[in-house]
Design a protein around this motif. Structure first.
Motif, PDB file in Angstrom:
ATOM      1  N   LEU A  32      -0.151  -3.493  -7.283  1.00  0.00           N
ATOM      2  CA  LEU A  32      -0.883  -4.636  -7.311  1.00  0.00           C
ATOM      3  C   LEU A  32      -0.865  -5.943  -7.583  1.00  0.00           C
ATOM      4  O   LEU A  32       0.020  -6.771  -7.304  1.00  0.00           O
ATOM      5  N   ALA A  33      -0.640  -5.519  -9.211  1.00  0.00           N
ATOM      6  CA  ALA A  33       0.002  -6.671 -10.360  1.00  0.00           C
ATOM      7  C   ALA A  33       1.120  -7.162  -9.725  1.00  0.00           C
ATOM      8  O   ALA A  33       2.041  -8.347  -9.733  1.00  0.00           O
TER       9      ALA A  33
ATOM     10  N   THR B  31      -5.311  -7.225   4.458  1.00  0.00           N
ATOM     11  CA  THR B  31      -5.993  -5.950   3.863  1.00  0.00           C
ATOM     12  C   THR B  31      -5.152  -5.048   4.574  1.00  0.00           C
ATOM     13  O   THR B  31      -4.831  -4.888   5.759  1.00  0.00           O
ATOM     14  N   GLY B  32      -4.538  -3.941   3.859  1.00  0.00           N
ATOM     15  CA  GLY B  32      -3.889  -2.598   4.075  1.00  0.00           C
ATOM     16  C   GLY B  32      -4.848  -1.446   3.986  1.00  0.00           C
ATOM     17  O   GLY B  32      -5.250  -1.546   2.802  1.00  0.00           O
TER      18      GLY B  32
ATOM     19  N   VAL C 185       0.798  -1.290  -0.082  1.00  0.00           N
ATOM     20  CA  VAL C 185      -0.242   0.329   0.229  1.00  0.00           C
ATOM     21  C   VAL C 185       0.549   1.190  -0.035  1.00  0.00           C
ATOM     22  O   VAL C 185       0.433   2.593  -1.016  1.00  0.00           O
ATOM     23  N   ALA C 186       1.507   0.966   0.740  1.00  0.00           N
ATOM     24  CA  ALA C 186       2.973   2.239   1.128  1.00  0.00           C
ATOM     25  C   ALA C 186       3.547   2.684  -0.102  1.00  0.00           C
ATOM     26  O   ALA C 186       3.595   3.883  -0.804  1.00  0.00           O
TER      27      ALA C 186
ATOM     28  N   ALA D  72      -4.868  -2.670  -0.213  1.00  0.00           N
ATOM     29  CA  ALA D  72      -4.477  -3.960  -0.956  1.00  0.00           C
ATOM     30  C   ALA D  72      -4.583  -5.557  -0.219  1.00  0.00           C
ATOM     31  O   ALA D  72      -4.781  -5.136   0.908  1.00  0.00           O
ATOM     32  N   THR D  73      -4.833  -6.536  -0.585  1.00  0.00           N
ATOM     33  CA  THR D  73      -4.858  -7.701   0.259  1.00  0.00           C
ATOM     34  C   THR D  73      -4.294  -8.235  -0.572  1.00  0.00           C
ATOM     35  O   THR D  73      -4.029  -8.588  -1.095  1.00  0.00           O
TER      36      THR D  73
END
Ligand code: MG
Ligand code: MG
Length: 255
Positions: free
Chosen positions: A48-49, A109-110, A20-21, A103-104
């Motif tokens: 994410l990918a 999750t964050g 996430v960061a 994001a998971t």
């Protein structure tokens, strides 16, 4: 029910917090005048990918929304405070942008948000963003064993009131873990010494959002998602996912 996480589970949440960061940092680095919000969403999708993570935002449809959320980031510009849909709008000189992203990864999750300006900033916007960041830090400092949830809320509310900013408690922090929104709810205002006792293993998203005009009203845009300040003033929103540990608060969504 509030689920407390083990130290090993918190380490796993730290891993997704880094994703996430990373995405938020990359968005901040790439955001510039003339860039479309859809392009910022693409930046987050690539992160994410790269990490094999998924989006808890995409397709999310809570009870207040009449359509599923269509993107992996919320991009809220100027008078938009929360839940902005990243559309084809091109960033303009001096815009104040709030990006919320989750994001998971491996079932955890964050959730985190940042606010920043592009081009030549307005001094009032810098003050608003810095105050929201100060409120976030004040809330995080209260996330210690033995404290109460109300201590976190009260710390955030005190910073907003001292600055004269508008504050609304309809949307605020929350537990985070296997899903993005879990109990308890962590309002952006409250009374110190009240609420549930904070124990090691509690993981919460702390997320102040303030409106510069000092009014506490907002409205939801015709798109059914974007939440805007009632008086048209600018808004800022910052967030971290934080674990209460025996050693104090641990920020899971910092780089
Ligand atoms: Mg968020
Ligand atoms: Mg959140």
């Amino acid at each position: 029910m509030v689920e407390l996480k083990t130290p090993a589970e918190i380490d796993q949440m730290r891993a997704v917090g880094r994703v996430v960061a990373t995405a938020l940092q990359r968005i901040r680095d790439k955001a510039a005048v003339g860039m479309r919000l859809t392009e910022l969403d693409q930046v987050a999708r690539s992160v994410l990918a790269e990490h094999g993570a998924t989006s808890p935002f995409l397709g999310y449809q809570p009870s207040f929304a009449h359509s599923p959320f269509p993107a992996v980031i919320c991009a809220s510009v100027n008078d938009a405070a929360l839940h902005g849909i990243p559309g084809r709008y091109k960033l303009a000189d001096g815009d104040l942008v709030s990006i919320d992203f989750g994001a998971t990864l491996d079932g955890w999750t964050g959730d985190s948000a940042i606010s920043f300006t592009v081009g030549r900033p307005r001094p009032d916007d810098i003050r608003l963003i810095e105050t929201a960041e100060r409120a976030l830090a004040a809330g995080i400092a209260e996330a210690v064993p033995g404290g109460r949830l109300g201590d976190v809320s009260a710390a955030i509310g005190a910073v907003a009131r001292a600055a004269g900013y508008g504050l609304h408690t309809d949307f605020g922090g929350h537990g985070v873990g296997r899903t993005m929104h879990e109990p308890p709810s962590v309002p952006n205002n409250g009374r110190a010494g009240r609420g549930m006792r904070l124990e090691p293993g509690l993981v919460i998203a702390i997320e102040p959002w303030f409106m510069a005009g000092g009014e506490d009203s907002y409205y939801v845009d015709r798109d059914g998602w974007t939440l805007r300040s009632g008086d048209g003033s600018r808004a800022a929103h910052v967030e971290h996912t934080v674990a209460v540990t025996a050693d104090g608060p641990r920020i899971l969504t910092a780089l």
